[in-house]
Write a protein that holds these residues in place. Structure first.
Motif, PDB file in Angstrom:
ATOM      1  N   PRO A 140       7.920 -35.291 -11.783  1.00 19.64           N
ATOM      2  CA  PRO A 140       9.361 -35.454 -11.618  1.00 19.64           C
ATOM      3  C   PRO A 140       9.692 -35.950 -10.221  1.00 19.64           C
ATOM      4  CG  PRO A 140       8.766 -33.138 -11.512  1.00 19.64           C
ATOM      5  CD  PRO A 140       7.527 -33.876 -11.909  1.00 19.64           C
ATOM      6  N   ALA A 141      10.685 -36.824 -10.140  1.00 17.59           N
ATOM      7  CA  ALA A 141      11.097 -37.351  -8.838  1.00 17.59           C
ATOM      8  C   ALA A 141      11.809 -36.295  -8.006  1.00 17.59           C
ATOM      9  CB  ALA A 141      11.994 -38.572  -9.039  1.00 17.59           C
ATOM     10  N   ASN A 142      12.498 -35.371  -8.685  1.00 14.09           N
ATOM     11  CA  ASN A 142      13.309 -34.369  -7.976  1.00 14.09           C
ATOM     12  C   ASN A 142      12.551 -33.058  -7.866  1.00 14.09           C
ATOM     13  OD1 ASN A 142      13.522 -33.897 -10.837  1.00 14.09           O
ATOM     14  ND2 ASN A 142      15.200 -32.488 -10.433  1.00 14.09           N
TER      15      ASN A 142
ATOM     16  N   TYR B 269      17.254 -30.034  -3.027  1.00 12.68           N
ATOM     17  CA  TYR B 269      16.726 -30.345  -1.689  1.00 12.68           C
ATOM     18  C   TYR B 269      17.520 -31.546  -1.212  1.00 12.68           C
ATOM     19  CZ  TYR B 269      13.126 -27.224  -3.338  1.00 12.68           C
ATOM     20  OH  TYR B 269      12.476 -26.125  -3.852  1.00 12.68           O
ATOM     21  N   PRO B 270      17.985 -31.577   0.049  1.00 14.71           N
ATOM     22  CA  PRO B 270      18.943 -32.598   0.473  1.00 14.71           C
ATOM     23  C   PRO B 270      18.376 -34.010   0.585  1.00 14.71           C
ATOM     24  CG  PRO B 270      18.278 -31.239   2.332  1.00 14.71           C
ATOM     25  CD  PRO B 270      17.704 -30.591   1.104  1.00 14.71           C
ATOM     26  N   ILE B 271      17.059 -34.131   0.737  1.00 19.20           N
ATOM     27  CA  ILE B 271      16.433 -35.456   0.814  1.00 19.20           C
ATOM     28  C   ILE B 271      15.279 -35.486  -0.190  1.00 19.20           C
ATOM     29  CG2 ILE B 271      15.304 -37.177   2.271  1.00 19.20           C
ATOM     30  CD1 ILE B 271      16.498 -35.756   4.706  1.00 19.20           C
ATOM     31  N   ALA B 272      15.366 -36.363  -1.169  1.00 15.46           N
ATOM     32  CA  ALA B 272      14.328 -36.463  -2.199  1.00 15.46           C
ATOM     33  C   ALA B 272      13.023 -36.973  -1.581  1.00 15.46           C
ATOM     34  CB  ALA B 272      14.789 -37.396  -3.307  1.00 15.46           C
ATOM     35  N   PRO B 273      11.870 -36.625  -2.175  1.00 11.74           N
ATOM     36  CA  PRO B 273      10.587 -37.050  -1.601  1.00 11.74           C
ATOM     37  C   PRO B 273      10.478 -38.555  -1.362  1.00 11.74           C
ATOM     38  CG  PRO B 273      10.203 -35.352  -3.226  1.00 11.74           C
ATOM     39  CD  PRO B 273      11.673 -35.683  -3.305  1.00 11.74           C
TER      40      PRO B 273
END
Length: 392
Positions: free
Chosen positions: A86-88, A327-331
């Motif tokens: 998953p991206a998030n 999370y405020p900034i995605a990987p």
């Protein structure tokens, strides 16, 4: 009224005397690594999860790293192979993959469930795909029948990031026992938390278990004999003893979290707030209680340049309520992955620019986690709801 996001002091105090006794027992034993406490906890946790093997290690990130590294050492995978995820998610899921030279292939989540959208996975599978890594994010079960079918159809390993979902179930089985292997984190804030860093891998594969145990012990299966170039990533005896105490109460603590969550679902009523799809309690252990603060599905409402999410965060803080953004900034937006080849759309048929993942990015802009813990009083739960509902 003060409502901390999570009081580790209060959580520890729930079973404080047993925890102190466990620590004293280890101190008095004179044996501090790879002893009886590790053996007992690994046995009990494997039984709890429903796997044949549990291997304690230093932390949850290491647990993920050792799974992928072991598959490479065993010849199941090689650097350059792809892993769908998953991206998030918290960046640790990506780090475990990229640490081993494997390629993360990001798939968007379903904005209603916040978990990987299984309808998008098959399109991401290529001849280099070797595994699907699901993340039971927020304590919500990410497993679906469709994911199981895809793993079987394409002969893919299923690896679980179970860092946030100890005790969760899918079709009666615990998460952490659903696939080929699973990584677990016992970071202090988790539902099953140590008093420091700690982690584990669970699996039913004896060859994989042996490789992971060796890799986490300098690469050694026998003293002074090194089969692999490993690292020191061992679960210490005090943490194992403490975890064994807290494991006895995990289901009871989860039930209390579910009661808090039920009150939130039944009573939060604010047009600016959207709650994720409510899952049966079997499928959600509520490590976190995420809400989405926005006005339109894909657009963040801003007042004087400040998002509604950030305004709510500050408003609740002013009323004594702690919240956290996850999370405020995605990987894929992190600086460390700015130039990574996988983070460019040419690999997914795009124009070669940096990946654009609108649902993941929307969640990063809108998510806010409310307090939830097994030691919250009803008075505090009601205060959180009152304040959330009065926010404008």
């Amino acid at each position: 009224m003060q409502v901390p996001f999570l009081s580790l002091h209060d959580v520890t105090a729930m079973h404080g005397e047993e925890i102190r006794e466990a620590a004293r027992r280890v101190i008095d034993s004179g044996w501090y690594l790879q002893g009886k406490e590790n053996e007992l906890f690994e046995q009990h946790y494997a039984e709890y999860i429903g796997t044949k093997y549990c291997i304690g290690c230093a932390n949850g990130l290491d647990a993920l790293i050792w799974i992928w590294r072991a598959y490479i050492e065993l010849g199941v995978m090689q650097p350059g192979d792809e892993v769908i995820l998953p991206a998030n998610t918290y960046i640790a899921t990506h780090l475990g993959i990229t640490e081993n030279g494997l390629v993360p292939v990001c798939v968007e989540p379903d904005p209603k469930t916040l978990e990987i959208d299984d309808s998008l996975i098959e399109a991401a599978i290529t001849p280099r795909t070797k595994a699907i890594c699901i993340v039971h994010l927020y304590g919500r079960c990410a497993m679906t029948d469709k994911i199981a079918e895809l793993c079987e159809k394409y002969n893919l390993k299923l690896v679980e990031d179970n860092a946030q979902a100890h005790g969760c179930r899918f079709n009666g089985k615990r998460t952490g026992s659903l696939g080929s292997a699973a990584g677990h984190s016992f970071y202090p804030g988790k539902n099953l938390g140590a008093l420091g860093d700690a982690g584990a891998v669970t699996t039913n594969d004896p060859e994989l278990a042996a490789a992971i145990r060796a890799l986490a012990n300098y690469g050694s299966q026998k003293k002074y004999v090194f089969k692999y170039t490993g690292r020191n990533s061992r679960l210490d005896e005090i943490q194992a003893a403490i975890l064994d105490v807290k494991l006895k109460y995990l289901d009871e603590d989860i039930k209390k979290r579910q009661e808090v969550a039920a009150y939130y679902y039944d009573h939060i009523n604010n047009p600016l707030i959207e709650l994720p799809t409510r899952l049966p309690d079997e499928n959600n252990v509520y490590h976190l209680f995420p809400i989405l603060v926005k006005s339109e599905r894909m657009n963040v409402e801003r007042v004087n340049g400040v998002s509604n999410r950030d305004r709510l965060h500050d408003y609740l803080a002013d009323h004594g309520i702690g919240t956290v953004i996850h999370y405020p900034i995605a990987p894929h937006k992190q600086e460390c992955y700015q130039h990574a080849a996988w983070n460019h759309s040419s690999l997914q048929g795009g124009d070669g620019g940096r990946l654009v993942l609108p649902i993941t990015e929307m969640l990063a802009d809108c998510e806010l986690s409310l307090p939830i813990s097994p030691c919250m009083t009803q008075e505090k739960v009601e205060w959180v709801v009152k304040c959330v509902n009065e926010f404008k």
